[in-house]
Design a protein around this motif. Structure first.
Motif, PDB file in Angstrom:
ATOM      1  N   SER A 129       0.836  -1.198   0.000  1.00  0.00           N
ATOM      2  CA  SER A 129       0.000   0.000   0.000  1.00  0.00           C
ATOM      3  C   SER A 129       0.868   1.244   0.000  1.00  0.00           C
ATOM      4  O   SER A 129       2.091   1.167   0.025  1.00  0.00           O
ATOM      5  CB  SER A 129      -0.930  -0.011   1.215  1.00  0.00           C
ATOM      6  OG  SER A 129      -0.170  -0.116   2.404  1.00  0.00           O
ATOM      7  N   VAL A 134      -9.439  -2.792  -8.470  1.00  0.00           N
ATOM      8  CA  VAL A 134     -10.615  -1.963  -8.243  1.00  0.00           C
ATOM      9  C   VAL A 134     -10.307  -0.547  -8.689  1.00  0.00           C
ATOM     10  O   VAL A 134      -9.165  -0.092  -8.627  1.00  0.00           O
ATOM     11  CB  VAL A 134     -11.086  -1.982  -6.767  1.00  0.00           C
ATOM     12  CG1 VAL A 134     -11.520  -3.366  -6.344  1.00  0.00           C
ATOM     13  CG2 VAL A 134     -10.026  -1.460  -5.839  1.00  0.00           C
ATOM     14  N   GLY A 135     -11.328   0.122  -9.165  1.00  0.00           N
ATOM     15  CA  GLY A 135     -11.177   1.501  -9.621  1.00  0.00           C
ATOM     16  C   GLY A 135     -12.529   2.060  -9.982  1.00  0.00           C
ATOM     17  O   GLY A 135     -13.555   1.635  -9.438  1.00  0.00           O
ATOM     18  N   ALA A 159      -2.654   5.038  -9.555  1.00  0.00           N
ATOM     19  CA  ALA A 159      -3.338   5.734  -8.467  1.00  0.00           C
ATOM     20  C   ALA A 159      -4.475   6.592  -9.004  1.00  0.00           C
ATOM     21  O   ALA A 159      -4.312   7.321  -9.977  1.00  0.00           O
ATOM     22  CB  ALA A 159      -2.342   6.584  -7.685  1.00  0.00           C
ATOM     23  N   PRO A 200      -5.914  -2.998  -4.311  1.00  0.00           N
ATOM     24  CA  PRO A 200      -5.974  -2.319  -3.012  1.00  0.00           C
ATOM     25  C   PRO A 200      -4.949  -2.874  -2.025  1.00  0.00           C
ATOM     26  O   PRO A 200      -4.739  -4.089  -1.947  1.00  0.00           O
ATOM     27  CB  PRO A 200      -7.395  -2.601  -2.516  1.00  0.00           C
ATOM     28  CG  PRO A 200      -8.166  -2.998  -3.737  1.00  0.00           C
ATOM     29  CD  PRO A 200      -7.178  -3.628  -4.670  1.00  0.00           C
ATOM     30  N   GLY A 201      -4.296  -1.970  -1.302  1.00  0.00           N
ATOM     31  CA  GLY A 201      -3.316  -2.374  -0.300  1.00  0.00           C
ATOM     32  C   GLY A 201      -3.916  -3.347   0.690  1.00  0.00           C
ATOM     33  O   GLY A 201      -5.033  -3.157   1.160  1.00  0.00           O
ATOM     34  N   THR A 247      -6.367   0.070  -9.185  1.00  0.00           N
ATOM     35  CA  THR A 247      -5.259  -0.468  -8.398  1.00  0.00           C
ATOM     36  C   THR A 247      -5.624  -1.808  -7.769  1.00  0.00           C
ATOM     37  O   THR A 247      -6.787  -2.185  -7.719  1.00  0.00           O
ATOM     38  CB  THR A 247      -4.868   0.483  -7.235  1.00  0.00           C
ATOM     39  OG1 THR A 247      -5.987   0.596  -6.348  1.00  0.00           O
ATOM     40  CG2 THR A 247      -4.452   1.848  -7.728  1.00  0.00           C
ATOM     41  N   GLY A 269     -14.428  -3.487 -10.947  1.00  0.00           N
ATOM     42  CA  GLY A 269     -13.518  -4.466 -10.371  1.00  0.00           C
ATOM     43  C   GLY A 269     -13.297  -5.564 -11.386  1.00  0.00           C
ATOM     44  O   GLY A 269     -14.214  -5.948 -12.115  1.00  0.00           O
ATOM     45  N   SER A 289      -4.991  -6.340   0.071  1.00  0.00           N
ATOM     46  CA  SER A 289      -5.780  -7.398  -0.564  1.00  0.00           C
ATOM     47  C   SER A 289      -4.849  -8.530  -1.004  1.00  0.00           C
ATOM     48  O   SER A 289      -3.643  -8.353  -1.130  1.00  0.00           O
ATOM     49  CB  SER A 289      -6.577  -6.847  -1.745  1.00  0.00           C
ATOM     50  OG  SER A 289      -5.721  -6.400  -2.768  1.00  0.00           O
ATOM     51  N   GLU A 294       1.928   0.890  -3.722  1.00  0.00           N
ATOM     52  CA  GLU A 294       0.690   0.330  -4.233  1.00  0.00           C
ATOM     53  C   GLU A 294       0.844  -0.071  -5.699  1.00  0.00           C
ATOM     54  O   GLU A 294       1.522   0.605  -6.468  1.00  0.00           O
ATOM     55  CB  GLU A 294      -0.432   1.361  -4.090  1.00  0.00           C
ATOM     56  CG  GLU A 294      -1.792   0.812  -4.453  1.00  0.00           C
ATOM     57  CD  GLU A 294      -2.884   1.809  -4.160  1.00  0.00           C
ATOM     58  OE1 GLU A 294      -3.791   1.467  -3.392  1.00  0.00           O
ATOM     59  OE2 GLU A 294      -2.823   2.938  -4.701  1.00  0.00           O
TER      60      GLU A 294
END
Length: 191
Positions: A40, A83-84, A48, A54-55, A52, A94, A57, A44
Motif C-alpha cells: 500500500s 478496483v477503480g 493511483a 488495493p493495499g 489499483t 472491479g 488485498s 501500491e
C-alpha cells in the motif's frame, strides 16, 4: 542480530524469497505458492486514482525459482483483484488480473551484474530476492488505461452530469442563444 532491525528483517516480508537452498547450482529449482498482501501507499500496485490492487488485498503467487549460471530465474503467475472507477460514468469497477512473470535476478559478482545497470535487472541481496517490483511491473503493463464498467458504457451527460444509463431516452437540455435569453425573460410563459 540487532533487535532494532529484527522486525524489519527481509524474512518478515512475504514478497522476499530466500534462494539459499538453490546454492548457485544451475538447474536447481523450487516452487513457491504463496498468498501475500498487496503493498500500500507509495508501493501500491496500479495507477493511483484510476485502478489499483488495493493495499492489503490478496495477491496469489505461483512461482518457480530456478538457479541459472548468472542468477535466479523467477517464472510463474500472479493473480489479484483490481478496483477503480469507470472512466466514462465513474461507477466502481472491479476485475481480476492474471499475469505471467519471468525475471532474472543477478548474482552478486556475476557477468550480468557487472554489465548491466541496477535498474535494468534486479539483484540478489544476501541470497534473497524481492519480487514486489517484478509483480508490479507485470500487472501495471496489463492494466486498462481507461477502465470501463462495460464496453458500451454511455458515460455521463455533459450538461447535468447524470449517468446516461439512468436517463430517459428523450433526455436533453434546451440551449437558448444568449442573445434571445433577455427577450425570453420579458415574455409571458406559455406553459
Amino acid at each position: 542480530m540487532n533487535s532494532a532491525h529484527s522486525s524489519s528483517r527481509p524474512d518478515d516480508d512475504p514478497w522476499v524469497f530466500s534462494t539459499r537452498e538453490l546454492a548457485r547450482r544451475p538447474g536447481t529449482q523450487r516452487t513457491v505458492v504463496r498468498t501475500v498482501p498487496a503493498p500500500s501507499g507509495e508501493r501500491e500496485i496500479g495507477l493511483a486514482g484510476v485502478i489499483t490492487v488495493p493495499g492489503g488485498s490478496d495477491v496469489e503467487l505461483d512461482l518457480s525459482l530456478e538457479s541459472v549460471t548468472e542468477g535466479v530465474y523467477v517464472s510463474g503467475t500472479a493473480d489479484a483483484r483490481l478496483v477503480g472507477e469507470c472512466s466514462r460514468c465513474l461507477d466502481a469497477v472491479g476485475e481480476d488480473v492474471h499475469v505471467r512473470i519471468g525475471e532474472l535476478f543477478a548474482y552478486p559478482d556475476s557477468v550480468t551484474e557487472e554489465t548491466t545497470d541496477a535498474d535494468e535487472i534486479p539483484r540478489l541481496v544476501d541470497d534473497r530476492i524481492d519480487i514486489t517490483q517484478t509483480v508490479r511491473d507485470a500487472i501495471v503493463t496489463d492494466l486498462p488505461m481507461a477502465p470501463l464498467c462495460r464496453d458500451d458504457c454511455p458515460g455521463l451527460c455533459t450538461e447535468c452530469g447524470e449517468r446516461w444509463a439512468d436517463l430517459p431516452s428523450d433526455h436533453g437540455h434546451e440551449t437558448l442563444d444568449p442573445r434571445w435569453a433577455a427577450l425570453r425573460e420579458r415574455l409571458p410563459s406559455t406553459e
